[in-house]
Design a protein around this motif. Sequence first.
Motif, short mmCIF file in Angstrom:
data_model
loop_
_atom_site.label_atom_id
_atom_site.label_comp_id
_atom_site.label_asym_id
_atom_site.label_seq_id
_atom_site.Cartn_x
_atom_site.Cartn_y
_atom_site.Cartn_z
N ILE A 149 5.34 15.24 55.20
CA ILE A 149 5.30 16.39 56.53
C ILE A 149 3.91 16.84 56.43
O ILE A 149 3.83 17.84 57.22
N GLY A 150 4.03 17.27 55.59
CA GLY A 150 2.80 18.31 55.00
C GLY A 150 1.21 17.71 55.44
O GLY A 150 0.43 18.29 55.69
N HIS A 151 1.09 16.42 55.69
CA HIS A 151 0.29 16.15 56.28
C HIS A 151 0.33 15.55 57.78
O HIS A 151 -0.41 14.55 59.36
N GLN A 203 -9.77 21.93 56.58
CA GLN A 203 -10.10 20.66 56.24
C GLN A 203 -9.16 20.17 54.93
O GLN A 203 -8.63 21.03 54.05
N CYS A 204 -8.01 19.18 55.19
CA CYS A 204 -7.06 18.74 54.45
C CYS A 204 -6.74 17.87 52.95
O CYS A 204 -8.59 17.60 53.43
N THR A 205 -6.65 17.84 51.51
CA THR A 205 -6.86 17.35 50.75
C THR A 205 -6.91 16.06 51.37
O THR A 205 -7.65 15.32 50.68
N CYS A 206 -5.99 15.31 52.84
CA CYS A 206 -6.27 13.71 53.05
C CYS A 206 -6.84 13.42 54.15
O CYS A 206 -7.71 12.24 54.44
N GLY A 207 -7.83 14.64 54.75
CA GLY A 207 -9.13 14.67 55.13
C GLY A 207 -9.62 14.81 56.36
O GLY A 207 -9.77 15.42 57.36
ZN LIG Z 1 -3.37 15.90 54.94
#
Ligand SMILES: [Zn+2]
Length: 409
Positions: free
Chosen positions: A244-246, A255-259
């Motif tokens: 759920i973090g993404h 921006q998130c670590t996932c891009g």
């Molecule tokens: Zn993310």
Amino acid sequence: MALGTSVGSFQRMKLQNKSNILNMIRLQGPVSRVEMANLTGLTPPTVTNIVAELLESNLVVESELGESTGGRKPIMLRLNATGFYVLGVYAGISKVKAVSASLDGTIRQRAVLRIPKDPSAEKFVGLVKNALRQVMEETGANKDKYLGIGVGMHGLVDTEQGISIFAPNLKLHDIPLKALLEEEFNLPVEMENDVRALALAESWFGQGQGIANFICINIASGLGAGIVLDHKLYEGSSFTAGEIGHTTIDIDGPQCTCGNHGCLEALAAGPAIAQRARNRIRQGQSSLLKAWTHANLEAITAKMVHEAAEQGDELAIGVLADTGRYLGIGIANLLNTLNPSRIILTGGVSRAGQFVLEPLKETVARRALEAPARAVSIVTSQMGEDASAIGAFTLVLRRIFTPLGVNEL
Ligand SMILES: [Zn+2]
């Protein structure tokens, strides 16, 4: 018995009966054979046969005599909880923690080893083995007293093959940890993602006990969830359920670590809290944090933001309130989708207490549909520092007591 009933399904039934009896002795012992027959609906000879097998394996022992209901006093059975051990390993971002525990979940020994920055796969596996060796040495039990090893590992885990597919914070891929540990220790090994193992720990020993549908949300340097549906840990079809973090909360967010932009993790995990505090100070807001870090804003951590909030710092209180609102939106989405009866918050951010929890609950009440919002209780975990390691060895307990996945009689 219906035509076409396979040997497989007969064996499955036998396994289920055996684990039901064993689990009943664990949860309700001391208990007599007659009581077990009454509670399970199995015939007395079936119960007697299963109990004979369990006595032979020494997992169960006969204890004191029970109350008589007219005839002679029945012999009671209880779990031989201290006769065996299970091992758990939590492989996190910065440390490997191994523990040994008796079958009732009481931790006996612990060993913690630090993971160096960017370790090789060999180095990392060596640390896991060393932590296990250390804890077994300190426990001092014979090899045949250990019933298995459970591993809770951060990142993406193939639970069927026992492979760490991707551990982002260690930058490691495709480590066949189950096979490597089974070869080294000659014990069965179970593996799971660390947050799902946390949910399992809550289900067996924490605030998820007896609850069919609940979600354990870990909010630390990352943000993820373990989902329990109908008393079973839900894995998803490629082991990523609970990420759920993404999920997107704000399409124009940071921006998130996932891009992607505006993921829940990029708004509510520890690093996001620290970053929001820095941003506001740079925009000119005053805060204790500036003096505490001698204006070296990069030194601000989420924990410091919590400490400043406790001193009445308005900037810190505002940052945590926003965190609560973001989490509230994420949780409202979960409630509308899965309708759980409990949300258990764990991890460092959950320790920020009312600063996060109150705005979180207000947001849930406002944004979730009325029925699922009314059905849920939102609580913080009480399991403490060992929760992840407890989750790891509970993987072994689950295999022994509830191989079909249900921890409820
Ligand atoms: Zn993310």
